[in-house]
Design a protein around this motif. Structure first.
Motif, PDB file in Angstrom:
ATOM      1  N   GLU A   1       1.098  -1.358  -0.614  1.00 16.87           N
ATOM      2  CA  GLU A   1       0.222   0.184   0.118  1.00 16.87           C
ATOM      3  C   GLU A   1       0.660   0.962   0.113  1.00 16.87           C
ATOM      4  O   GLU A   1       1.775   1.528   0.556  1.00 16.87           O
ATOM      5  CB  GLU A   1      -1.127   0.040   1.033  1.00 16.87           C
ATOM      6  CG  GLU A   1      -2.057   1.483   1.092  1.00 16.87           C
ATOM      7  CD  GLU A   1      -2.795   0.861   2.661  1.00 16.87           C
ATOM      8  OE1 GLU A   1      -3.643   2.255   2.599  1.00 16.87           O
ATOM      9  OE2 GLU A   1      -3.834  -0.416   2.517  1.00 16.87           O
ATOM     10  N   TRP A   2       0.788   2.372  -0.946  1.00 14.97           N
ATOM     11  CA  TRP A   2       1.626   3.311  -1.312  1.00 14.97           C
ATOM     12  C   TRP A   2       0.165   4.895  -1.198  1.00 14.97           C
ATOM     13  O   TRP A   2      -0.690   4.147  -1.129  1.00 14.97           O
ATOM     14  CB  TRP A   2       2.198   3.419  -2.738  1.00 14.97           C
ATOM     15  CG  TRP A   2       3.247   4.538  -2.972  1.00 14.97           C
ATOM     16  CD1 TRP A   2       4.214   4.693  -2.403  1.00 14.97           C
ATOM     17  CD2 TRP A   2       2.669   5.336  -3.642  1.00 14.97           C
ATOM     18  NE1 TRP A   2       4.734   5.827  -2.828  1.00 14.97           N
ATOM     19  CE2 TRP A   2       4.066   6.284  -3.509  1.00 14.97           C
ATOM     20  CE3 TRP A   2       1.029   5.820  -3.950  1.00 14.97           C
ATOM     21  CZ2 TRP A   2       3.823   8.063  -4.178  1.00 14.97           C
ATOM     22  CZ3 TRP A   2       1.545   7.232  -4.686  1.00 14.97           C
ATOM     23  CH2 TRP A   2       2.563   8.396  -4.804  1.00 14.97           C
ATOM     24  N   ALA A   3       0.941   5.616  -0.675  1.00 10.75           N
ATOM     25  CA  ALA A   3      -0.004   6.949  -0.388  1.00 10.75           C
ATOM     26  C   ALA A   3       1.494   7.935  -1.418  1.00 10.75           C
ATOM     27  O   ALA A   3       2.278   7.779  -1.021  1.00 10.75           O
ATOM     28  CB  ALA A   3       0.035   7.021   0.601  1.00 10.75           C
ATOM     29  N   PRO A   4       1.060   9.279  -1.402  1.00  9.82           N
ATOM     30  CA  PRO A   4       1.442  10.008  -2.763  1.00  9.82           C
ATOM     31  C   PRO A   4       2.122  10.792  -1.478  1.00  9.82           C
ATOM     32  O   PRO A   4       2.312  11.302  -0.076  1.00  9.82           O
ATOM     33  CB  PRO A   4       0.466  11.645  -2.866  1.00  9.82           C
ATOM     34  CG  PRO A   4      -0.954  10.066  -3.145  1.00  9.82           C
ATOM     35  CD  PRO A   4      -0.994   9.446  -2.088  1.00  9.82           C
ATOM     36  N   GLY A   5       3.698  10.849  -1.812  1.00 12.13           N
ATOM     37  CA  GLY A   5       5.166  11.278  -0.754  1.00 12.13           C
ATOM     38  C   GLY A   5       5.496  10.558  -0.259  1.00 12.13           C
ATOM     39  O   GLY A   5       6.583  10.950   0.143  1.00 12.13           O
ATOM     40  N   ALA A   6       5.301   9.416  -0.339  1.00 11.09           N
ATOM     41  CA  ALA A   6       5.743   7.558   0.996  1.00 11.09           C
ATOM     42  C   ALA A   6       7.107   7.458  -0.221  1.00 11.09           C
ATOM     43  O   ALA A   6       6.678   7.840  -1.275  1.00 11.09           O
ATOM     44  CB  ALA A   6       4.849   7.251   0.915  1.00 11.09           C
ATOM     45  N   PRO A   7       7.710   6.744   0.754  1.00 11.98           N
ATOM     46  CA  PRO A   7       9.096   6.176  -0.167  1.00 11.98           C
ATOM     47  C   PRO A   7       8.360   5.135  -0.905  1.00 11.98           C
ATOM     48  O   PRO A   7       7.294   4.305  -0.330  1.00 11.98           O
ATOM     49  CB  PRO A   7       9.574   6.226   1.094  1.00 11.98           C
ATOM     50  CG  PRO A   7       9.003   6.157   2.357  1.00 11.98           C
ATOM     51  CD  PRO A   7       7.576   6.841   2.153  1.00 11.98           C
ATOM     52  N   LEU A   8       9.324   4.697  -2.121  1.00 13.60           N
ATOM     53  CA  LEU A   8       8.506   3.505  -2.667  1.00 13.60           C
ATOM     54  C   LEU A   8       9.649   1.935  -2.002  1.00 13.60           C
ATOM     55  O   LEU A   8       9.998   2.417  -1.081  1.00 13.60           O
ATOM     56  CB  LEU A   8       9.001   3.039  -3.967  1.00 13.60           C
ATOM     57  CG  LEU A   8       8.685   4.372  -5.286  1.00 13.60           C
ATOM     58  CD1 LEU A   8       8.850   4.981  -6.638  1.00 13.60           C
ATOM     59  CD2 LEU A   8       6.637   4.289  -5.102  1.00 13.60           C
ATOM     60  N   PRO A   9       8.804   1.448  -2.124  1.00 12.91           N
ATOM     61  CA  PRO A   9       9.435  -0.147  -1.365  1.00 12.91           C
ATOM     62  C   PRO A   9      10.893  -0.276  -2.113  1.00 12.91           C
ATOM     63  O   PRO A   9      11.005   0.141  -3.206  1.00 12.91           O
ATOM     64  CB  PRO A   9       8.540  -0.273  -1.868  1.00 12.91           C
ATOM     65  CG  PRO A   9       7.653  -0.772  -2.568  1.00 12.91           C
ATOM     66  CD  PRO A   9       7.205   1.401  -2.202  1.00 12.91           C
ATOM     67  N   SER A  10      11.511  -1.195  -1.971  1.00 11.74           N
ATOM     68  CA  SER A  10      12.785  -1.120  -2.760  1.00 11.74           C
ATOM     69  C   SER A  10      12.402  -2.710  -3.647  1.00 11.74           C
ATOM     70  O   SER A  10      13.185  -2.731  -4.964  1.00 11.74           O
ATOM     71  CB  SER A  10      13.526  -1.837  -1.505  1.00 11.74           C
ATOM     72  OG  SER A  10      13.123  -3.279  -0.788  1.00 11.74           O
ATOM     73  N   SER A  11      10.693  -3.385  -3.375  1.00  7.86           N
ATOM     74  CA  SER A  11      10.314  -4.396  -4.848  1.00  7.86           C
ATOM     75  C   SER A  11       9.510  -4.611  -4.832  1.00  7.86           C
ATOM     76  O   SER A  11       8.475  -3.869  -3.997  1.00  7.86           O
ATOM     77  CB  SER A  11      11.165  -5.753  -3.856  1.00  7.86           C
ATOM     78  OG  SER A  11      10.573  -6.046  -2.943  1.00  7.86           O
ATOM     79  N   GLY A  12       8.702  -5.055  -5.496  1.00  6.86           N
ATOM     80  CA  GLY A  12       7.075  -5.740  -5.270  1.00  6.86           C
ATOM     81  C   GLY A  12       6.284  -4.478  -5.985  1.00  6.86           C
ATOM     82  O   GLY A  12       7.191  -3.295  -7.069  1.00  6.86           O
ATOM     83  N   LEU A  13       5.797  -4.138  -6.019  1.00  9.40           N
ATOM     84  CA  LEU A  13       4.211  -3.440  -6.569  1.00  9.40           C
ATOM     85  C   LEU A  13       3.862  -2.566  -5.400  1.00  9.40           C
ATOM     86  O   LEU A  13       2.871  -2.758  -5.327  1.00  9.40           O
ATOM     87  CB  LEU A  13       3.044  -3.780  -7.489  1.00  9.40           C
ATOM     88  CG  LEU A  13       2.333  -2.860  -8.307  1.00  9.40           C
ATOM     89  CD1 LEU A  13       3.199  -2.306  -9.215  1.00  9.40           C
ATOM     90  CD2 LEU A  13       1.230  -4.101  -9.351  1.00  9.40           C
ATOM     91  N   PRO A  14       4.410  -1.071  -5.593  1.00  9.16           N
ATOM     92  CA  PRO A  14       3.813  -0.203  -4.572  1.00  9.16           C
ATOM     93  C   PRO A  14       1.682   0.003  -5.655  1.00  9.16           C
ATOM     94  O   PRO A  14       2.094   0.078  -6.632  1.00  9.16           O
ATOM     95  CB  PRO A  14       4.056   1.594  -4.587  1.00  9.16           C
ATOM     96  CG  PRO A  14       4.776   1.153  -6.015  1.00  9.16           C
ATOM     97  CD  PRO A  14       5.029  -0.327  -6.111  1.00  9.16           C
ATOM     98  N   VAL A  15       1.232   0.019  -4.941  1.00  9.99           N
ATOM     99  CA  VAL A  15      -0.542   0.346  -5.185  1.00  9.99           C
ATOM    100  C   VAL A  15      -1.362   1.465  -4.454  1.00  9.99           C
ATOM    101  O   VAL A  15      -1.173   1.661  -2.482  1.00  9.99           O
ATOM    102  CB  VAL A  15      -1.552  -0.646  -5.064  1.00  9.99           C
ATOM    103  CG1 VAL A  15      -2.830  -0.522  -5.178  1.00  9.99           C
ATOM    104  CG2 VAL A  15      -1.051  -2.001  -5.096  1.00  9.99           C
ATOM    105  N   TYR A  16      -2.061   2.446  -4.532  1.00  8.51           N
ATOM    106  CA  TYR A  16      -2.246   3.672  -4.006  1.00  8.51           C
ATOM    107  C   TYR A  16      -4.744   2.403  -4.187  1.00  8.51           C
ATOM    108  O   TYR A  16      -4.661   2.364  -5.681  1.00  8.51           O
ATOM    109  CB  TYR A  16      -2.721   4.332  -5.006  1.00  8.51           C
ATOM    110  CG  TYR A  16      -3.295   5.574  -4.132  1.00  8.51           C
ATOM    111  CD1 TYR A  16      -2.917   6.902  -3.187  1.00  8.51           C
ATOM    112  CD2 TYR A  16      -5.122   5.915  -4.130  1.00  8.51           C
ATOM    113  CE1 TYR A  16      -4.093   7.705  -3.147  1.00  8.51           C
ATOM    114  CE2 TYR A  16      -6.130   6.501  -4.199  1.00  8.51           C
ATOM    115  CZ  TYR A  16      -5.173   8.069  -3.106  1.00  8.51           C
ATOM    116  OH  TYR A  16      -6.328   7.813  -2.004  1.00  8.51           O
TER     117      TYR A  16
END
Length: 335
Positions: free
Chosen positions: A58-73
């Motif tokens: 799970e990702w929110a705008p402005g958050a760092p990206l994970p090192s692997s996998g797929l971030p999802v809003y």
């Protein structure tokens, strides 16, 4: 700019868009830097159906990206998505994913937008609002003040359109001098800034066979297109070279293409039939005139291929690569 992720929307959740996103994210040969705006549960279900191993974060705008996998809003669907079975109840959520992605791009959290295919019929029926396509919808959501232009790129062709998704009977009435001028202007500016082509050479077709043949096969060239091109030539000056109107059946000959950076056509099939014959499955749709970079695939939802593992991802990957290039070019042009 280039360190930011690209926003990606899978599009119609029952089509092949989720497959393309997941397969690309799972491919170790492709770099990361993608954020999907979608229902995480729908993506996880499709990944299981495909047998694709992708860790979703799970990702929110402005958050760092994970090192692997797929971030999802996360943008939840109203109903579980079944591959190959579109459900109008999910149309509003499909548009909401687009809205959230546009907001993230405009806020500077993503460098651009790559969209998967939508079904115009499903959106129109499911939301009770006419939906003519991504380009027009995104221009409205972004508050674009100019005239968005649909361009497809594939092989050695760049093709832009004066009219897009209209019945052929409605095309002549939709072609006005002001519209031709706006399309040529927007295309020229995009070629200079986004594609980094100085003094682009633009070839513009006529509407009628033989470009009207001096009025014997139609008057749109003499009364609308030729005067509009003369006006835009004066406006652009040496910034771009505009030729036309030329007959549609000769615009795509090798001699003409050697002397053009793009061809602007009057209606959808006039331009996209030759392009798709040359590059279908690997072409990219680009929206010119938006305040952000947007690219997309050159094909539809392909419900019959959803979750089959047989969806070719060439166009989607080309769209990602082109979006990154255009975003970098635009950033340099605005420094």
């Amino acid at each position: 700019m280039t360190s930011l992720p690209l926003a990606v929307t899978p599009g119609e959740p029952a089509g092949i868009g989720p497959d393309l996103v997941l397969q690309t994210a799972a491919d170790a040969a492709w770099p990361g830097g993608l954020v999907a705006f979608a229902d995480p549960e729908a993506l996880a279900r499709r990944a299981r159906e495909l047998g694709v191993m992708v860790t979703l974060h799970e990702w929110a705008p402005g958050a760092p990206l994970p090192s692997s996998g797929l971030p999802v809003y996360p943008v939840p669907l109203a109903q579980p998505a079944e591959a190959g079975r579109p459900d109008g109840a999910n149309a509003a959520a499909t548009l909401a994913a687009l809205d959230r992605a546009v907001e993230a791009v405009l806020a500077g959290h993503c460098m651009g937008l790559v969209t998967g295919p939508l079904s115009k019929a499903v959106i129109s029926d499911g939301t009770s609002r006419p939906f003519s396509g991504h380009t027009e919808y995104l221009a409205e959501r972004a508050g674009a003040t100019g005239h968005p232009v649909m361009m497809l790129i594939g092989g050695n062709l760049r093709v832009a359109l004066v009219t897009t998704h209209l019945p052929l009977r409605a095309v002549p009435d939709a072609i006005t001098g002001d519209k031709v001028i706006r399309v040529v202007r927007t295309t020229a500016e995009a070629l200079i800034e986004d594609f980094a082509i100085p003094e682009p050479r633009i070839l513009v077709t006529g509407l009628n066979p033989h470009a009207g043949e001096g009025g014997h096969l139609g008057h749109e060239e003499q009364q609308i297109i030729e005067p509009a091109l003369e006006r835009i030539r004066q406006e652009l000056g040496d910034r771009a070279h505009v030729e036309g109107p030329v007959p549609g059946d000769t615009a795509f000959t090798p001699r003409c293409l050697r002397e053009a950076d793009t061809v602007i056509c009057m209606y959808h099939d006039q331009g996209l039939a030759p392009l798709k014959q040359q590059a279908f499955g690997g072409a990219v749709n680009v929206s010119l005139g938006l305040p952000f970079v947007r690219t997309s695939v050159d094909h539809g939802t392909a419900f019959d291929l959803a979750a089959s593992g047989n969806a070719g991802g060439g166009s989607f990957r080309e769209a990602i690569a082109l979006a990154r290039t255009l975003a970098a070019n635009r950033a340099r042009a605005t420094v």
